[in-house]
Write a protein that holds these residues in place. Structure first.
Motif, mmCIF file in Angstrom:
data_model
loop_
_atom_site.group_PDB
_atom_site.id
_atom_site.type_symbol
_atom_site.label_atom_id
_atom_site.label_comp_id
_atom_site.label_asym_id
_atom_site.label_seq_id
_atom_site.Cartn_x
_atom_site.Cartn_y
_atom_site.Cartn_z
ATOM 1 N N ILE A 154 -0.191 -6.309 -5.653
ATOM 2 C CA ILE A 154 -1.626 -6.067 -5.499
ATOM 3 C C ILE A 154 -2.425 -7.103 -6.292
ATOM 4 O O ILE A 154 -3.492 -7.565 -5.853
ATOM 5 C CB ILE A 154 -2.006 -4.645 -5.968
ATOM 6 C CG1 ILE A 154 -1.320 -3.573 -5.104
ATOM 7 C CG2 ILE A 154 -3.519 -4.456 -5.961
ATOM 8 C CD1 ILE A 154 -1.706 -3.590 -3.654
ATOM 9 N N ILE A 161 -5.082 -7.975 -0.374
ATOM 10 C CA ILE A 161 -4.720 -6.609 -0.739
ATOM 11 C C ILE A 161 -4.025 -5.925 0.433
ATOM 12 O O ILE A 161 -3.045 -5.191 0.256
ATOM 13 C CB ILE A 161 -5.969 -5.811 -1.158
ATOM 14 C CG1 ILE A 161 -6.606 -6.429 -2.410
ATOM 15 C CG2 ILE A 161 -5.631 -4.338 -1.406
ATOM 16 C CD1 ILE A 161 -7.950 -5.832 -2.776
ATOM 17 N N ALA A 164 -0.459 -7.015 0.677
ATOM 18 C CA ALA A 164 0.327 -6.394 -0.398
ATOM 19 C C ALA A 164 0.658 -4.940 -0.070
ATOM 20 O O ALA A 164 1.786 -4.477 -0.304
ATOM 21 C CB ALA A 164 -0.440 -6.478 -1.720
ATOM 22 N N LEU A 165 -0.304 -4.214 0.487
ATOM 23 C CA LEU A 165 -0.058 -2.818 0.852
ATOM 24 C C LEU A 165 0.947 -2.708 1.993
ATOM 25 O O LEU A 165 1.838 -1.851 1.973
ATOM 26 C CB LEU A 165 -1.376 -2.140 1.249
ATOM 27 C CG LEU A 165 -2.348 -1.836 0.103
ATOM 28 C CD1 LEU A 165 -3.701 -1.395 0.650
ATOM 29 C CD2 LEU A 165 -1.779 -0.770 -0.829
ATOM 30 N N ARG A 270 -8.866 -5.343 -6.330
ATOM 31 C CA ARG A 270 -7.471 -5.434 -6.778
ATOM 32 C C ARG A 270 -7.251 -4.518 -7.976
ATOM 33 O O ARG A 270 -6.222 -3.829 -8.070
ATOM 34 C CB ARG A 270 -7.108 -6.884 -7.120
ATOM 35 C CG ARG A 270 -6.973 -7.785 -5.906
ATOM 36 C CD ARG A 270 -6.516 -9.185 -6.266
ATOM 37 N NE ARG A 270 -6.618 -10.052 -5.105
ATOM 38 C CZ ARG A 270 -5.690 -10.149 -4.153
ATOM 39 N NH1 ARG A 270 -4.569 -9.447 -4.259
ATOM 40 N NH2 ARG A 270 -5.859 -10.950 -3.131
ATOM 41 N N VAL A 273 -7.210 -0.803 -6.690
ATOM 42 C CA VAL A 273 -5.966 -0.404 -6.026
ATOM 43 C C VAL A 273 -4.808 -0.395 -7.022
ATOM 44 O O VAL A 273 -3.980 0.522 -7.024
ATOM 45 C CB VAL A 273 -5.657 -1.324 -4.827
ATOM 46 C CG1 VAL A 273 -4.321 -0.931 -4.193
ATOM 47 C CG2 VAL A 273 -6.764 -1.230 -3.789
ATOM 48 N N ALA A 274 -4.737 -1.413 -7.892
ATOM 49 C CA ALA A 274 -3.658 -1.460 -8.883
ATOM 50 C C ALA A 274 -3.726 -0.255 -9.815
ATOM 51 O O ALA A 274 -2.695 0.317 -10.189
ATOM 52 C CB ALA A 274 -3.721 -2.762 -9.682
ATOM 53 N N TYR A 302 -8.612 3.462 0.157
ATOM 54 C CA TYR A 302 -9.084 2.075 0.210
ATOM 55 C C TYR A 302 -9.709 1.766 1.566
ATOM 56 O O TYR A 302 -10.782 1.153 1.651
ATOM 57 C CB TYR A 302 -7.915 1.137 -0.079
ATOM 58 C CG TYR A 302 -8.232 -0.330 0.091
ATOM 59 C CD1 TYR A 302 -9.185 -0.956 -0.712
ATOM 60 C CD2 TYR A 302 -7.569 -1.101 1.051
ATOM 61 C CE1 TYR A 302 -9.475 -2.307 -0.557
ATOM 62 C CE2 TYR A 302 -7.851 -2.446 1.202
ATOM 63 C CZ TYR A 302 -8.801 -3.039 0.405
ATOM 64 O OH TYR A 302 -9.090 -4.379 0.562
#
Length: 368
Positions: A154, A161, A164-165, A270, A273-274, A302
């Motif tokens: 992330i 993003i 990454a997800l 970021r 979410v992180a 998100y």
């Protein structure tokens, strides 16, 4: 206790807060506090003066909470957005919820973790400019290593993003099919070579943008319906849902403009979410299947925030996505989706054919 680097920087901004935690929210009162409140008189300035502080509480959804007034505000909140109880008795009179918010704690078998929740505007302000630093468990097992690896993805600014997800959910799904999960197996799945191969494969997948936007729009409306009916968050939700009901699939120009504006807040998102991964992906006693459900919920949060901001940004005359708008809708959507674990599972079970999604549906919600 393990805490992120921002944890000790938090300070409540009290009367300066644009979205107070003393309004439009269940404020739990623990049993010990309620016993003490039965012996305390309310401050003279509290409207509708009752025999003791406990008389201002009620039972809702199986727990004791402060009964809000007709404007959905805590009766102890004064006109200056300060707490009448604190002014009269000091901080020690507060319930555990009021004392700890927006802090949250999880106790694992060998350590305790503390974090801050994104339901508070002052927390979001801490995340705006610099990538957060999260602690690592000194001797992680495979599930903690998964969590750390996903947080690293992330925070990798070389990929989006969304990428990454998508990669994280695919790896989690594969690991869930190949138990037992070992540190060696997790390390291999998150290795640079494996990620490069997975990234290339995902890049070649066709994800119809129109379908993604339509699905997000439906999810946003579904999440909002109960709050709309109760009259909660009306200044935020009423105009938003009106826009959602008028939604049309965006053209390329609108998408490009929105993505440019949203990229201005890339570090903030970021961090958001992180932080959700750190605080919610892995709970005590969780299994890999639980982690899949939690990752779905984080993705849903998100996606709903993104959809909200897109609708507002696309509204007639809205040509600038201000920080205040971004922050406030992160806070509101986080409060709306801040379910207990059992409620998240129930929602997913009732709303989808299977509570654990296949990668294709996860990709539809997240988009590219």
């Amino acid at each position: 206790m393990l805490t992120p680097d921002y944890y000790n920087k938090f300070t409540c901004i009290a009367d300066k807060c644009p979205i107070t935690c003393c309004k439009e929210w269940k404020i739990a009162v623990d049993a010990d506090t309620n016993r003490r409140w039965k012996k305390l008189l309310p401050p003279d300035t509290v409207p509708e003066c009752r025999k003791n502080l406990s008389a201002y509480t009620t039972k809702k959804d199986g727990q004791r909470v402060i009964g809000l007034d007709a404007m959905h505000r805590c009766p102890f909140l004064d006109e200056a957005k300060l707490c009448r109880l604190v002014s009269t008795y000091g901080d020690s009179v507060l319930s555990e919820t009021c004392t700890t918010f927006p802090r949250e704690y999880h106790t694992f078998h060998d350590h305790k973790e503390g974090m801050l929740m994104p339901c508070c505007p002052a927390v979001i302000d801490l995340w705006r400019y610099t990538l957060l630093d999260f602690p690592q468990v000194s001797e992680p097992d495979a599930l903690f290593l998964i969590r750390t690896s996903i947080m690293n993805l992330i925070q990798d600014t070389n990929i989006s993003i969304e990428e990454a997800l998508l990669e994280s959910f695919y790896i989690l799904s594969e690991l869930a099919k190949n138990v037992p999960i070992t540190i060696a197996k997790v390390t291999e799945y998150f290795s640079p070579a494996s990620l490069a191969e997975l990234r290339a494969a995902i890049h070649d997948v066709e994800l119809p943008a129109a379908d993604t936007w339509m699905e997000r729009n439906e999810l946003l409306q579904d999440l909002s319906v109960n709050y709309i009916e109760e009259g909660l968050y009306a200044p935020y939700l009423n105009p938003l849902i009106t826009l959602a009901e008028q939604f049309t699939v965006p053209d390329d120009e609108r998408l490009i403009d929105f993505n440019k504006q949203l990229h201005t807040y890339d570090i903030l998102f970021r961090n958001y979410v992180a932080n959700e991964i750190f605080s919610d992906l892995l709970m005590p006693e969780d299994t890999i299947d639980d982690m899949l459900l939690h990752l779905e919920w984080i993705a849903l949060e998100y996606a709903s925030i993104r959809q909200s901001l897109f609708l507002l940004c696309s509204a007639e005359g809205a040509n600038h996505l201000s920080y205040e708008t971004v922050r406030d809708y992160i806070v509101i959507l986080s409060r709306m989706t801040g379910y207990e674990d059992a409620d998240i599972r129930e929602y997913l079970e009732n709303s989808f054919a299977s509570p654990i999604w296949d990668w294709g549906y996860f990709a539809l919600v997240v988009g590219k």
